[in-house]
Motif scaffolding. Sequence first.
Motif, PDB file in Angstrom:
ATOM      1  N   TRP A   1       0.845  -1.181   0.000  1.00 15.41           N
ATOM      2  CA  TRP A   1       0.000   0.000   0.000  1.00 15.41           C
ATOM      3  C   TRP A   1       0.881   1.231   0.000  1.00 15.41           C
ATOM      4  N   GLY A   2       0.257   2.367  -0.323  1.00 12.52           N
ATOM      5  CA  GLY A   2       0.990   3.622  -0.310  1.00 12.52           C
ATOM      6  C   GLY A   2       0.028   4.790  -0.241  1.00 12.52           C
ATOM      7  N   GLY A   3       0.491   5.872   0.359  1.00 16.24           N
ATOM      8  CA  GLY A   3      -0.289   7.096   0.433  1.00 16.24           C
ATOM      9  C   GLY A   3       0.179   8.079  -0.619  1.00 16.24           C
ATOM     10  N   HIS A   4      -0.757   8.721  -1.291  1.00 20.64           N
ATOM     11  CA  HIS A   4      -0.461   9.720  -2.315  1.00 20.64           C
ATOM     12  C   HIS A   4      -1.216  11.006  -1.970  1.00 20.64           C
ATOM     13  N   ALA A   5      -0.994  12.068  -2.696  1.00 24.12           N
ATOM     14  CA  ALA A   5      -1.578  13.372  -2.369  1.00 24.12           C
ATOM     15  C   ALA A   5      -3.109  13.345  -2.347  1.00 24.12           C
ATOM     16  N   THR A   6      -3.732  12.600  -3.259  1.00 24.58           N
ATOM     17  CA  THR A   6      -5.195  12.626  -3.347  1.00 24.58           C
ATOM     18  C   THR A   6      -5.849  11.256  -3.174  1.00 24.58           C
ATOM     19  N   TYR A   7      -5.045  10.236  -2.929  1.00 20.51           N
ATOM     20  CA  TYR A   7      -5.603   8.888  -2.767  1.00 20.51           C
ATOM     21  C   TYR A   7      -4.626   7.989  -2.020  1.00 20.51           C
ATOM     22  N   ASP A   8      -5.185   6.931  -1.432  1.00 23.19           N
ATOM     23  CA  ASP A   8      -4.393   5.822  -0.886  1.00 23.19           C
ATOM     24  C   ASP A   8      -4.508   4.676  -1.874  1.00 23.19           C
ATOM     25  N   ARG A   9      -3.481   3.833  -1.963  1.00 20.40           N
ATOM     26  CA  ARG A   9      -3.482   2.754  -2.948  1.00 20.40           C
ATOM     27  C   ARG A   9      -3.145   1.424  -2.290  1.00 20.40           C
ATOM     28  N   ILE A  10      -3.892   0.389  -2.672  1.00 20.41           N
ATOM     29  CA  ILE A  10      -3.598  -1.006  -2.329  1.00 20.41           C
ATOM     30  C   ILE A  10      -3.176  -1.692  -3.623  1.00 20.41           C
ATOM     31  N   VAL A  11      -2.082  -2.447  -3.577  1.00 17.76           N
ATOM     32  CA  VAL A  11      -1.608  -3.194  -4.743  1.00 17.76           C
ATOM     33  C   VAL A  11      -1.457  -4.660  -4.343  1.00 17.76           C
ATOM     34  N   ILE A  12      -2.059  -5.557  -5.128  1.00 20.88           N
ATOM     35  CA  ILE A  12      -1.917  -6.997  -4.915  1.00 20.88           C
ATOM     36  C   ILE A  12      -1.139  -7.551  -6.101  1.00 20.88           C
TER      37      ILE A  12
ATOM     38  N   ARG B   1     -11.594   3.134  -6.869  1.00 19.35           N
ATOM     39  CA  ARG B   1     -11.499   2.730  -8.268  1.00 19.35           C
ATOM     40  C   ARG B   1     -10.581   1.511  -8.286  1.00 19.35           C
ATOM     41  N   ALA B   2     -10.992   0.454  -8.976  1.00 14.75           N
ATOM     42  CA  ALA B   2     -10.219  -0.795  -8.995  1.00 14.75           C
ATOM     43  C   ALA B   2      -9.920  -1.191 -10.441  1.00 14.75           C
ATOM     44  N   TYR B   3      -8.680  -1.674 -10.678  1.00 13.18           N
ATOM     45  CA  TYR B   3      -8.280  -2.035 -12.031  1.00 13.18           C
ATOM     46  C   TYR B   3      -7.018  -2.896 -11.998  1.00 13.18           C
ATOM     47  N   ALA B   4      -6.752  -3.573 -13.101  1.00 11.43           N
ATOM     48  CA  ALA B   4      -5.555  -4.404 -13.247  1.00 11.43           C
ATOM     49  C   ALA B   4      -4.484  -3.622 -13.999  1.00 11.43           C
ATOM     50  N   LEU B   5      -3.228  -3.880 -13.649  1.00  9.34           N
ATOM     51  CA  LEU B   5      -2.075  -3.363 -14.382  1.00  9.34           C
ATOM     52  C   LEU B   5      -1.194  -4.550 -14.757  1.00  9.34           C
ATOM     53  N   HIS B   6      -0.400  -4.377 -15.815  1.00 10.61           N
ATOM     54  CA  HIS B   6       0.393  -5.496 -16.336  1.00 10.61           C
ATOM     55  C   HIS B   6       1.868  -5.130 -16.464  1.00 10.61           C
ATOM     56  N   SER B   7       2.700  -6.174 -16.469  1.00 11.87           N
ATOM     57  CA  SER B   7       4.159  -6.069 -16.623  1.00 11.87           C
ATOM     58  C   SER B   7       4.786  -5.194 -15.551  1.00 11.87           C
ATOM     59  N   PRO B   8       4.825  -5.563 -14.322  1.00 17.86           N
ATOM     60  CA  PRO B   8       4.414  -6.843 -13.738  1.00 17.86           C
ATOM     61  C   PRO B   8       2.900  -6.885 -13.476  1.00 17.86           C
ATOM     62  N   GLU B   9       2.400  -8.100 -13.306  1.00 15.28           N
ATOM     63  CA  GLU B   9       0.961  -8.327 -13.110  1.00 15.28           C
ATOM     64  C   GLU B   9       0.560  -7.917 -11.694  1.00 15.28           C
ATOM     65  N   ARG B  10      -0.499  -7.084 -11.594  1.00 16.58           N
ATOM     66  CA  ARG B  10      -0.960  -6.644 -10.281  1.00 16.58           C
ATOM     67  C   ARG B  10      -2.371  -6.083 -10.382  1.00 16.58           C
ATOM     68  N   PHE B  11      -3.050  -6.070  -9.233  1.00 13.19           N
ATOM     69  CA  PHE B  11      -4.387  -5.504  -9.138  1.00 13.19           C
ATOM     70  C   PHE B  11      -4.318  -4.327  -8.178  1.00 13.19           C
ATOM     71  N   VAL B  12      -4.983  -3.228  -8.542  1.00 13.05           N
ATOM     72  CA  VAL B  12      -4.871  -1.980  -7.795  1.00 13.05           C
ATOM     73  C   VAL B  12      -6.253  -1.503  -7.345  1.00 13.05           C
ATOM     74  N   VAL B  13      -6.309  -1.010  -6.104  1.00 12.57           N
ATOM     75  CA  VAL B  13      -7.490  -0.319  -5.605  1.00 12.57           C
ATOM     76  C   VAL B  13      -7.023   1.052  -5.121  1.00 12.57           C
ATOM     77  N   ASP B  14      -7.541   2.113  -5.750  1.00  9.59           N
ATOM     78  CA  ASP B  14      -7.237   3.482  -5.348  1.00  9.59           C
ATOM     79  C   ASP B  14      -8.426   4.007  -4.551  1.00  9.59           C
ATOM     80  N   ILE B  15      -8.161   4.547  -3.356  1.00  5.04           N
ATOM     81  CA  ILE B  15      -9.204   5.067  -2.484  1.00  5.04           C
ATOM     82  C   ILE B  15      -9.026   6.578  -2.391  1.00  5.04           C
ATOM     83  N   ALA B  16     -10.035   7.330  -2.865  1.00  4.64           N
ATOM     84  CA  ALA B  16      -9.949   8.789  -2.914  1.00  4.64           C
ATOM     85  C   ALA B  16      -9.941   9.382  -1.509  1.00  4.64           C
ATOM     86  N   HIS B  17      -9.175  10.474  -1.341  1.00  5.08           N
ATOM     87  CA  HIS B  17      -9.178  11.213  -0.061  1.00  5.08           C
ATOM     88  C   HIS B  17     -10.413  12.079   0.005  1.00  5.08           C
TER      89      HIS B  17
END
Length: 168
Positions: A50-61, A152-168
């Motif tokens: 996970w990580g905190g950003h200026a306008t959202y928090d992110r979970i990466v699997i 907002r949830a979506y997949a990213l590739h190379s490397p393979e991962r799933f992301v959930v961004d949670i708005a502040h």
Amino acid sequence: MHARLRQFVALASGALLAACLSFAAPASAATTATAATAQTQTPLVVNARWGGHATYDRIVIDTQGYVPTVTVTPVPQLIYDGSGKPVPLAGKYFLEIRLNPAAAHTDAGESTYQGPRLQKIYLSKLKGLALTGDFEGYVTFGAAFDTLPYYRAYALHSPERFVVDIAH
């Protein structure tokens, strides 16, 4: 005489083409089978971060293989899949993140998951993350929040991962 020569050349060319195609068919069939096998093997869940950003928090699997189908569902509380016991993460709102087909272990039963199993987090929105299940082709995570999460949830590739961004 020229007509017979043309006919012979046409027949010989056809026979040669047919022979080449018959040799090529097994190779292309093997390639198709290999691609199908790679896609049908169960992807492995190897980490969550996970990580905190200026306008959202992110979970990466992070997954190995490909990103499977993932559902993100608001739930009234987090429970462990196998036991049905509540997950000890503080929060008022919860998201269940479920990957299928997926596994966090090898066929021999060894864990492939290197991330946290239960983690308190002190970001703007995200307050906790837990691995809540790895059973019969499903890998499940739970995320805890103090306020209603808009995500907002979506997949990213190379490397393979799933992301959930949670708005502040």
